[in-house]
Design an enzyme around this catalytic site. Structure first.
Site, mmCIF file in Angstrom:
data_model
loop_
_atom_site.group_PDB
_atom_site.id
_atom_site.type_symbol
_atom_site.label_atom_id
_atom_site.label_comp_id
_atom_site.label_asym_id
_atom_site.label_seq_id
_atom_site.Cartn_x
_atom_site.Cartn_y
_atom_site.Cartn_z
ATOM 1 N N ALA A 171 0.830 -1.204 0.000
ATOM 2 C CA ALA A 171 0.000 0.000 0.000
ATOM 3 C C ALA A 171 0.865 1.255 0.000
ATOM 4 O O ALA A 171 1.792 1.365 0.790
ATOM 5 C CB ALA A 171 -0.908 0.005 1.232
ATOM 6 N N ASP A 172 0.543 2.180 -0.913
ATOM 7 C CA ASP A 172 1.211 3.475 -0.864
ATOM 8 C C ASP A 172 0.287 4.438 -0.104
ATOM 9 O O ASP A 172 -0.758 4.027 0.404
ATOM 10 C CB ASP A 172 1.553 3.979 -2.272
ATOM 11 C CG ASP A 172 0.316 4.143 -3.157
ATOM 12 O OD1 ASP A 172 -0.815 4.278 -2.626
ATOM 13 O OD2 ASP A 172 0.481 4.145 -4.387
ATOM 14 N N SER A 173 0.652 5.711 -0.036
ATOM 15 C CA SER A 173 -0.148 6.643 0.767
ATOM 16 C C SER A 173 -1.568 6.799 0.215
ATOM 17 O O SER A 173 -2.520 6.923 0.980
ATOM 18 C CB SER A 173 0.545 7.997 0.885
ATOM 19 O OG SER A 173 0.817 8.508 -0.393
ATOM 20 N N ASP A 180 -3.279 4.442 -1.382
ATOM 21 C CA ASP A 180 -3.988 3.214 -0.987
ATOM 22 C C ASP A 180 -4.449 3.316 0.458
ATOM 23 O O ASP A 180 -5.580 2.931 0.792
ATOM 24 C CB ASP A 180 -3.071 1.981 -1.114
ATOM 25 C CG ASP A 180 -2.746 1.636 -2.557
ATOM 26 O OD1 ASP A 180 -3.626 1.795 -3.420
ATOM 27 O OD2 ASP A 180 -1.601 1.210 -2.811
ATOM 28 N N THR A 181 -3.586 3.841 1.311
ATOM 29 C CA THR A 181 -3.924 3.948 2.733
ATOM 30 C C THR A 181 -5.120 4.871 2.925
ATOM 31 O O THR A 181 -6.034 4.565 3.697
ATOM 32 C CB THR A 181 -2.703 4.435 3.545
ATOM 33 O OG1 THR A 181 -1.600 3.557 3.267
ATOM 34 C CG2 THR A 181 -2.979 4.411 5.033
#
Length: 91
Positions: A44-46, A48-49
């Site tokens: 997860a990247d930012s 996705d978060t």
């Protein structure tokens, strides 16, 4: 001996968070996502978060402050925060 005071989330909350994380990250159903899983380790990247947090807000009918959202690193962190917010909402 270290004392750890925390209100750990109920297993069903953790399970629900795991399934939302799987769905948001398009992970296979049999992929291992547990309370200890770190979002970054799951790929997860930012963005996705942020999407995961939005999915959790929708699922649980809560609103997560940005500062709180930034402190979420693991599935367990998310589940614990959700229970705290749900408790507050129901109080």
């Amino acid at each position: 001996m270290r004392l750890r005071v925390s209100c750990a989330a109920k297993p069903e909350t953790v399970d629900k968070v795991c399934s939302i994380v799987r769905k948001q990250l398009a992970l296979p159903e049999d992929s291992s996502v547990t309370g200890e899983s770190k979002f970054a380790a799951l790929g997860a990247d930012s963005l996705d978060t942020v999407e995961i947090v939005m999915g959790l807000e929708e699922e649980f009918g809560i609103s997560v402050e940005e500062e709180s959202a930034q402190s979420i690193v693991t599935v367990q962190d998310a589940a614990d925060l959700i229970e705290k917010l749900v408790e507050k909402k129901d109080a």
